[in-house]
Design a protein around this motif. Structure first.
Motif, short mmCIF file in Angstrom:
data_model
loop_
_atom_site.label_atom_id
_atom_site.label_comp_id
_atom_site.label_asym_id
_atom_site.label_seq_id
_atom_site.Cartn_x
_atom_site.Cartn_y
_atom_site.Cartn_z
N LEU A 4 -7.97 3.49 10.23
CA LEU A 4 -8.62 3.11 8.98
C LEU A 4 -8.03 1.81 8.44
O LEU A 4 -8.76 0.92 8.00
CB LEU A 4 -8.49 4.23 7.94
N PHE A 5 -6.70 1.68 8.48
CA PHE A 5 -6.07 0.45 8.01
C PHE A 5 -6.45 -0.74 8.88
O PHE A 5 -6.63 -1.85 8.40
CB PHE A 5 -4.56 0.60 7.96
N MET A 6 -6.59 -0.51 10.18
CA MET A 6 -7.01 -1.60 11.07
C MET A 6 -8.44 -2.02 10.78
O MET A 6 -8.75 -3.22 10.77
CB MET A 6 -6.86 -1.16 12.53
N ILE A 7 -9.32 -1.08 10.50
CA ILE A 7 -10.71 -1.40 10.18
C ILE A 7 -10.78 -2.14 8.85
O ILE A 7 -11.49 -3.15 8.72
CB ILE A 7 -11.57 -0.11 10.14
N ILE A 8 -10.04 -1.67 7.85
CA ILE A 8 -10.03 -2.35 6.55
C ILE A 8 -9.50 -3.77 6.71
O ILE A 8 -10.05 -4.71 6.13
CB ILE A 8 -9.19 -1.55 5.53
N LEU A 56 -21.16 0.92 2.18
CA LEU A 56 -21.85 1.12 3.45
C LEU A 56 -20.86 1.26 4.60
O LEU A 56 -21.00 2.14 5.45
CB LEU A 56 -22.82 -0.04 3.71
N ILE A 57 -19.83 0.42 4.61
CA ILE A 57 -18.83 0.49 5.67
C ILE A 57 -18.09 1.82 5.63
O ILE A 57 -17.91 2.48 6.66
CB ILE A 57 -17.84 -0.70 5.56
N PHE A 58 -17.66 2.25 4.44
CA PHE A 58 -16.96 3.52 4.34
C PHE A 58 -17.85 4.71 4.68
O PHE A 58 -17.40 5.70 5.25
CB PHE A 58 -16.32 3.69 2.96
N GLY A 62 -16.99 7.15 7.73
CA GLY A 62 -16.91 8.59 7.48
C GLY A 62 -17.87 9.39 8.34
O GLY A 62 -17.55 10.49 8.81
N LYS A 63 -19.04 8.85 8.58
CA LYS A 63 -20.03 9.53 9.41
C LYS A 63 -19.62 9.48 10.89
O LYS A 63 -19.87 10.40 11.63
CB LYS A 63 -21.40 8.89 9.20
N TRP A 64 -19.00 8.37 11.30
CA TRP A 64 -18.60 8.17 12.68
C TRP A 64 -17.41 9.04 13.03
O TRP A 64 -17.25 9.48 14.15
CB TRP A 64 -18.26 6.69 12.89
#
Length: 65
Positions: A4-8, A56-58, A62-64
């Motif tokens: 999550l931190f890498m994506i952010i 939208l990204i979150f 979350g769905k993925w």
């Protein structure tokens, strides 16, 4: 949590690059008040766009997951 931190971080990097080369931080609808020796800037539309994109990204993350 690490992913999550890498994506952010990647998202923030892309937004930073876009803001550097485009006028992403100065959209129509943002309020700029210039007085004699002071400038006040309210990025209302930019904040709304950033909120929609991050939501939208979150949602997709979350769905993925």
């Amino acid at each position: 949590m690490g992913k999550l931190f890498m994506i952010i971080g990647a998202v923030l990097l892309v937004i930073g690059i876009l803001m550097q080369f485009t006028k992403l931080g100065r959209l129509p609808g943002d309020i700029i008040m210039k007085k004699e020796n002071a400038t006040i800037y309210f990025p209302i539309v930019t904040s709304i766009v950033a909120s929609i994109v991050l939501s939208l990204i979150f949602y997709l993350v979350g769905k993925w997951k």
